[in-house]
Motif scaffolding. Structure first.
Motif, PDB file in Angstrom:
ATOM      1  N   LEU A  61      -7.290   1.139   2.427  1.00 52.88           N
ATOM      2  CA  LEU A  61      -6.912   2.459   1.923  1.00 52.88           C
ATOM      3  C   LEU A  61      -7.405   2.657   0.491  1.00 52.88           C
ATOM      4  N   ALA A  62      -7.299   1.601  -0.308  1.00 52.38           N
ATOM      5  CA  ALA A  62      -7.751   1.704  -1.698  1.00 52.38           C
ATOM      6  C   ALA A  62      -9.244   1.994  -1.768  1.00 52.38           C
ATOM      7  N   ARG A  63     -10.017   1.349  -0.884  1.00 53.13           N
ATOM      8  CA  ARG A  63     -11.465   1.557  -0.889  1.00 53.13           C
ATOM      9  C   ARG A  63     -11.838   2.914  -0.277  1.00 53.13           C
ATOM     10  N   ALA A  64     -10.931   3.468   0.509  1.00 53.66           N
ATOM     11  CA  ALA A  64     -11.205   4.769   1.127  1.00 53.66           C
ATOM     12  C   ALA A  64     -10.881   5.930   0.199  1.00 53.66           C
ATOM     13  N   THR A  65     -10.276   5.604  -0.945  1.00 50.32           N
ATOM     14  CA  THR A  65      -9.765   6.662  -1.824  1.00 50.32           C
ATOM     15  C   THR A  65     -10.513   6.646  -3.153  1.00 50.32           C
ATOM     16  N   THR A  66     -11.012   7.790  -3.558  1.00 48.70           N
ATOM     17  CA  THR A  66     -11.785   7.867  -4.800  1.00 48.70           C
ATOM     18  C   THR A  66     -11.060   8.623  -5.897  1.00 48.70           C
ATOM     19  N   THR A  67     -10.049   9.377  -5.544  1.00 52.16           N
ATOM     20  CA  THR A  67      -9.298  10.136  -6.543  1.00 52.16           C
ATOM     21  C   THR A  67      -7.857   9.637  -6.573  1.00 52.16           C
ATOM     22  N   ALA A  68      -7.178   9.981  -7.644  1.00 51.03           N
ATOM     23  CA  ALA A  68      -5.789   9.562  -7.780  1.00 51.03           C
ATOM     24  C   ALA A  68      -4.965  10.064  -6.609  1.00 51.03           C
ATOM     25  N   ASP A  69      -4.162   9.173  -6.050  1.00 46.95           N
ATOM     26  CA  ASP A  69      -3.367   9.524  -4.869  1.00 46.95           C
ATOM     27  C   ASP A  69      -2.129   8.636  -4.890  1.00 46.95           C
ATOM     28  N   GLU A  70      -0.986   9.221  -5.185  1.00 54.50           N
ATOM     29  CA  GLU A  70       0.231   8.430  -5.332  1.00 54.50           C
ATOM     30  C   GLU A  70       0.650   7.790  -4.009  1.00 54.50           C
ATOM     31  N   THR A  71       0.415   8.455  -2.907  1.00 58.58           N
ATOM     32  CA  THR A  71       0.779   7.877  -1.613  1.00 58.58           C
ATOM     33  C   THR A  71       0.022   6.574  -1.379  1.00 58.58           C
ATOM     34  N   VAL A  72      -1.278   6.609  -1.620  1.00 56.88           N
ATOM     35  CA  VAL A  72      -2.082   5.396  -1.447  1.00 56.88           C
ATOM     36  C   VAL A  72      -1.697   4.357  -2.497  1.00 56.88           C
ATOM     37  N   ALA A  73      -1.480   4.794  -3.728  1.00 55.58           N
ATOM     38  CA  ALA A  73      -1.097   3.854  -4.784  1.00 55.58           C
ATOM     39  C   ALA A  73       0.190   3.123  -4.419  1.00 55.58           C
ATOM     40  N   THR A  74       1.129   3.831  -3.811  1.00 49.81           N
ATOM     41  CA  THR A  74       2.387   3.209  -3.396  1.00 49.81           C
ATOM     42  C   THR A  74       2.155   2.159  -2.317  1.00 49.81           C
ATOM     43  N   VAL A  75       1.266   2.479  -1.367  1.00 49.30           N
ATOM     44  CA  VAL A  75       0.945   1.513  -0.309  1.00 49.30           C
ATOM     45  C   VAL A  75       0.307   0.263  -0.912  1.00 49.30           C
ATOM     46  N   VAL A  76      -0.619   0.452  -1.852  1.00 54.32           N
ATOM     47  CA  VAL A  76      -1.303  -0.685  -2.463  1.00 54.32           C
ATOM     48  C   VAL A  76      -0.330  -1.503  -3.304  1.00 54.32           C
ATOM     49  N   GLU A  77       0.567  -0.830  -4.001  1.00 55.12           N
ATOM     50  CA  GLU A  77       1.578  -1.556  -4.783  1.00 55.12           C
ATOM     51  C   GLU A  77       2.479  -2.371  -3.855  1.00 55.12           C
ATOM     52  N   SER A  78       2.838  -1.793  -2.721  1.00 55.20           N
ATOM     53  CA  SER A  78       3.638  -2.526  -1.744  1.00 55.20           C
ATOM     54  C   SER A  78       2.884  -3.752  -1.232  1.00 55.20           C
ATOM     55  N   ALA A  79       1.578  -3.591  -1.045  1.00 52.25           N
ATOM     56  CA  ALA A  79       0.763  -4.737  -0.634  1.00 52.25           C
ATOM     57  C   ALA A  79       0.781  -5.821  -1.700  1.00 52.25           C
ATOM     58  N   ALA A  80       0.795  -5.420  -2.960  1.00 53.22           N
ATOM     59  CA  ALA A  80       0.869  -6.393  -4.050  1.00 53.22           C
ATOM     60  C   ALA A  80       2.187  -7.163  -3.990  1.00 53.22           C
ATOM     61  N   ARG A  81       3.278  -6.464  -3.697  1.00 61.35           N
ATOM     62  CA  ARG A  81       4.569  -7.159  -3.570  1.00 61.35           C
ATOM     63  C   ARG A  81       4.523  -8.173  -2.428  1.00 61.35           C
ATOM     64  N   SER A  82       3.889  -7.782  -1.336  1.00 63.69           N
ATOM     65  CA  SER A  82       3.740  -8.707  -0.215  1.00 63.69           C
ATOM     66  C   SER A  82       2.939  -9.942  -0.641  1.00 63.69           C
ATOM     67  N   SER A  83       1.914  -9.734  -1.452  1.00 63.09           N
ATOM     68  CA  SER A  83       1.108 -10.858  -1.943  1.00 63.09           C
ATOM     69  C   SER A  83       1.960 -11.808  -2.767  1.00 63.09           C
ATOM     70  N   LEU A  84       2.804 -11.256  -3.640  1.00 66.13           N
ATOM     71  CA  LEU A  84       3.660 -12.116  -4.460  1.00 66.13           C
ATOM     72  C   LEU A  84       4.637 -12.907  -3.601  1.00 66.13           C
ATOM     73  N   ARG A  85       5.179 -12.256  -2.566  1.00 64.54           N
ATOM     74  CA  ARG A  85       6.120 -12.962  -1.695  1.00 64.54           C
ATOM     75  C   ARG A  85       5.444 -14.118  -0.973  1.00 64.54           C
ATOM     76  N   ARG A  86       4.130 -13.977  -0.719  1.00 54.62           N
ATOM     77  CA  ARG A  86       3.391 -15.062  -0.074  1.00 54.62           C
ATOM     78  C   ARG A  86       2.900 -16.093  -1.079  1.00 54.62           C
ATOM     79  N   GLY A  87       3.189 -15.870  -2.356  1.00 59.41           N
ATOM     80  CA  GLY A  87       2.734 -16.805  -3.369  1.00 59.41           C
ATOM     81  C   GLY A  87       1.312 -16.572  -3.826  1.00 59.41           C
ATOM     82  N   ASP A  88       0.748 -15.402  -3.503  1.00 58.24           N
ATOM     83  CA  ASP A  88      -0.639 -15.093  -3.872  1.00 58.24           C
ATOM     84  C   ASP A  88      -0.627 -14.226  -5.132  1.00 58.24           C
ATOM     85  N   ALA A  89      -0.497 -14.870  -6.287  1.00 65.41           N
ATOM     86  CA  ALA A  89      -0.403 -14.125  -7.544  1.00 65.41           C
ATOM     87  C   ALA A  89      -1.701 -13.401  -7.861  1.00 65.41           C
TER      88      ALA A  89
END
Length: 927
Positions: A366-394
């Protein structure tokens, strides 16, 4: 590079021209791999033939009955953790189901194949190795990984982990990476085979075999232009007409073999039908070649559209029909180059839809599909970051948070996400430079500083410079400007409160901790590991309820399934105040071993060192402390180094190593004093007081203990005051300050900490017994030593026996005193607490129980000479020994004058070694 057939000069057994030497080494590699395990890394320029050699080796392995599993790096997936490992594991579904459940789940969760608690990095790596072991049970296994230079970091770590453990296993690991790729995989120190360009003779021979219809003149031009690069040779010649350029010039290719071949592949891709190119683009951007994902993204008939590309040998489908592989990475690059930006974005959107059940990969697409600011996509990507932290992938979390910031339309959201990325870089990953870089990106209007930005800036200045004043000011300003919020603090507030607590904690000054207490009052009771709970525990240990202790126990039990290093460290930090570190040890060790959370590994080392210290494993404790000091210095976390000095000083103090203890304390005082870090100064005073007590220098011990807090007071935000209370009471008793000792014993009892742990209970009971009236003393000591659970605190038990024996001896109860003093001496001897053992031995001799000693000349030491010698060996001066034994300094000097020749030494420096070789004293008589 492939030759059709033949065994003429220059043609290897696999049909490769000019690669006889490489093929011989690879055949030998297979021989070794099939019996005892082997690893080999091919290096070379793009197109030089690494992939062809991998293919040839895989073909030879299959012919020998070896199972071959292949994977490859992909530049579009370098920030997706375990994307490369996913390919290898996905090729072994039958073996995966045979793994023990815990291992199977670790792999499935880490690779996004299943849901569940985040596994530790080491659990994933061990599970991968076990999977490959399982696959190699029936027949040898060959793992082939191409393009290691663009394999994601987590997978590269997994490959390296497996590679270093193949000895004795029937597993081979064969990898390839570009020569110019720097450190990516060669830093593991594995065996390498450099694949060089072909010489002109072999290059011409290869072309003559494959393009006999072309004139010699044209072939010579191709050889000259391709510079020995086999892929360039074949592609250049293949794109040349029957007679070549009529003027004998090169056949239309630009300079540089790799770029030229990419252009030639681009031309072939461009000739494919549009629908084929669309499916190829999905495959190129998806990365793993998973046909299920590609079909889900491209539609039900999308796989049929690959046929033209297969017929042109640009891609192949694996034998099991589950994945598509590009002939060469340059083909994949050509497919991407052939597409427009909008086509790529559309492909990423379709892939994101197909990966709805994989939040991190979905967020990336989704991040690569988006070229302009988009809070919906930003929220999804931020959620993915939280998932990364939970897996220990800092690292993955940091990259995704930065991308989420780029997509944030609101400036405050952008600053918040960047600050969170910077915080994760500093606190979890240990990347100070990255953290500073991100903070520079986040710089904006200082009057509108967000909580996240203040937390990160404050944390950086605290851990690197020890500047608690600036950190506290930044946080308080942000907290005061932040809007009030009902209920428990959200993540941004939690991070800010945690950093504010750290700044107040290390400062230890009322002007810092009092505002923190006021802030904490806004929030309701929180989970034990939450920042608000940590602040309250640090402020007043006695305020911790039994209910909170039970909840902390539950949180500690859940750490076994916790992959977020931040959660582990915060839980262990609270546990460290409440003597619950043993339950955290396994999780803390994971943080250290996994290597993916270098920032968190420093406090993790401190917790290991502290737990070893309390358990009496002082050598291990000192080693962990030394490692913490070295790592903190190397990485720039100067504050954490002081914690290492503290634990090292405590271990030295209890061993009786006065010089080492003093050196560490002086390091702390020198660094912390000018910065106003009163708590660290208190830590050093605690260690110095403990060392002085061991050396029976009670006056010095009292000075250090009262530098922490005054007798009779246990001020807030001063846990060292509670921990050192027994030191102050003992120093006061032994220096004749009985009123001060009683006041401080009362203060410790009134603090209400006895219910927190058996160590606190023992400390409280011991100081009560030390200051009790003569008629109550024995009963109080007996009650202290019978407390449940105290055996896990061996040093504290020894101290209680010693204090009990000392009181008994001073009341003239020598027989009873010997029992306690013998127990104390035995404890200290087991622990290696030499100065404390010497104290117990002196007291024993004062009861009439002596050890005999004989010097090298055969002349025995008298009991008093031996007593004086042992005290001198601990570092006491003649006046100190005289005071301790109720002798004059001149008498002590006379004793030592006679002792030296008896022991065959000439100075005090040799006392310790000489006394160690004395024969053991006879068994004590039964009383």
């Amino acid at each position: 590079m492939w030759a059709k057939s033949g065994t003429s000069l220059g043609v290897g057994p696999a049909g490769l021209v000019g690669r006889e030497g490489e093929l011989a080494e690879l055949a030998a590699f297979l021989d070794m791999a099939g019996t005892d395990g082997a690893v080999l890394l091919l290096t070379g320029d793009p197109g030089v033939g690494k992939t062809a050699l991998l293919d040839a080796t895989a073909e030879l392995a299959v012919a020998r009955g070896v199972q071959v599993v292949r994977g490859s790096g992909f530049e579009y997936e370098t920030d997706i953790s375990f994307a490369g490992l996913h390919q290898l594991v996905g090729s072994l579904p039958d073996e995966l189901v045979l793994l023990p459940r815990s291992m199977r789940e670790a792999l499935e969760v880490a690779l996004g194949l299943g849901a569940g608690p985040a596994p530790s990095r080491i659990a994933v790596l061990n599970a991968a190795l076990s999977l490959f072991d399982e696959a190699a049970k029936e027949r040898p296994l060959l793992l082939v990984v191409d393009d290691l230079h663009v394999v994601d970091q987590a997978s590269r770590a997994a490959v390296g982990f497996v590679a270093r453990r193949l000895g004795g296993r029937r597993i081979g690991l064969l990898g390839a990476q570009r020569a110019e790729s720097g450190e990516s995989f060669r830093s593991t120190g594995l065996s390498e085979l450099e694949v060089a360009p072909l010489d002109d003779a072999d290059a011409l021979r290869l072309l003559s075999r494959r393009f006999a219809h072309l004139p010699r003149r044209v072939l010579s031009i191709v050889v000259n232009e391709a510079q020995g690069n086999p892929l360039a040779l074949l592609e250049f010649a293949g794109s040349t007409g029957v007679s070549g350029d009529q003027h004998g010039q090169r056949a239309g290719w630009a300079s540089g073999p790799g770029r030229n071949v990419r252009a030639l592949y681009g031309a072939r891709v461009g000739r494919l039908p549009r629908e084929t190119r669309e499916v190829l683009l999905l495959a190129a951007l998806e990365g793993s070649g998973d046909l299920g994902v590609i079909e889900a993204a491209g539609g039900p008939d999308s796989l049929e559209k690959l046929a033209p590309a297969e017929r042109d040998h640009l891609v192949t489908v694996t034998e099991n029909g589950s994945a598509v592989r590009f002939r060469h990475p340059l083909v994949r690059a050509a497919v991407v180059d052939d597409s427009t930006g909008e086509q790529r974005r559309g492909a990423h959107r379709r892939l994101a839809d197909a990966l709805a059940d994989q939040p991190e990969r979905r967020g990336d697409h989704l991040a690569r599909a988006t070229t302009t600011a988009d809070e919906t996509v930003a929220t999804v990507v931020e959620s993915a970051a939280r998932s990364s932290l939970r897996r220990g992938d800092a690292d993955g979390a940091i990259a995704r948070l930065r991308r989420a910031a780029e997509l944030s339309p609101d400036r405050s959201d952008r600053r918040r996400r960047l600050s969170q990325a910077a915080y994760a870089a500093a606190w979890v990953a240990g990347h100070l430079e990255v953290s500073h870089e991100i903070m520079r990106e986040a710089e904006g209007d200082p009057t509108a500083r967000s909580l996240s930005a203040a937390a990160t800036a404050g944390f950086l200045v605290l851990v690197t410079e020890g500047d608690a004043d600036t950190a506290h000011a930044l946080l308080m300003e942000a907290v005061e400007q932040a809007p009030e919020m009902p209920g428990p603090p959200r993540e941004e507030w939690e991070t800010a409160l945690f950093t504010l607590t750290l700044a107040s904690q290390y400062s230890g000054r009322p002007e810092h901790w009092q505002p923190l207490v006021d802030v904490l009052a806004r929030f309701p009771e929180a989970a034990p590991a939450a920042a608000a709970s940590l602040g309250r525990v640090h402020h007043n240990l006695g305020s911790v309820t039994d209910g909170m202790l039970r909840r902390l126990g539950d949180e500690i039990a859940r750490l076994r399934d916790q992959g977020d290093a931040d959660v582990v460290i915060r839980t262990a930090l609270t546990a460290s105040y409440l003597d619950r570190l043993p339950g955290c040890r396994e999780a803390v060790y994971r943080v250290i071993r996994d290597g993916g959370a270098m920032g968190s590994s420093m406090p993790a080392l401190m917790f290991v060192a502290l737990e070893d210290l309390h358990a009496g494993r002082w050598q291990a404790s000192a080693a962990a402390a030394d490692e913490l000091i070295a790592l903190s210095g190397e990485m720039g976390y100067r504050l954490f180094a002081q914690l290492g000095h503290y634990v090292a000083a405590m271990a030295a103090a209890q061993r009786g190593d006065l010089d080492t203890c003093r050196e560490h304390c002086e390091d702390i005082w020198g660094w912390s004093g000018s910065r106003g870090l009163r708590r660290l100064e208190n830590c050093a005073h605690q260690a110095a007081a403990r060392a002085a007590l061991g050396a029976a220098d009670f006056e010095m011990a009292f000075q250090h203990a009262t530098a922490i807090c005054a007798p009779g007071t246990l001020p807030p935000f001063n846990p060292e005051g509670v921990w050192s209370a027994p030191d102050l009471v003992e120093a006061a008793v032994r220096s004749g300050r009985h009123a001060e000792a009683r006041r401080h014993a009362d203060a410790l009892r009134d603090a209400g900490v006895a219910h927190l742990s058996s160590r606190f209970a023992l400390s409280s009971a011991t100081v009560t017994a030390m200051t009790a009236a003569a008629e109550d003393m024995a009963k109080c000591f007996e009650e202290a030593l019978r407390l449940p659970g105290v055996e896990q605190w061996p040093f504290e038990i020894g101290r209680a026996h010693l204090a009990y024996g000392e009181r008994l001896r001073r009341q003239g109860l020598n027989r009873e005193a010997r029992v306690q003093l013998t127990a104390a001496r035995g404890r200290f001897e087991e622990l290696g607490a030499r100065s404390w053992e010497a104290r117990a031995a002196v007291e024993l001799r004062a009861t009439g129980m002596t050890r005999s000693g004989r010097g090298k000349a055969g002349e025995a030491l008298t009991p008093q000479e031996l007593e004086v010698a042992r005290l001198a060996a601990t570092g006491l001066s003649n006046p100190q020994i005289a005071s301790r034994l109720f002798l004059s300094p001149r008498t002590v000097s006379s004793h030592l004058y006679r002792v030296f020749p008896k022991l065959g030494i000439t100075s005090r420096a040799g006392l310790r070694d000489a006394l160690e070789v004395l024969p053991p004293e006879p068994p004590a008589p039964r009383l």
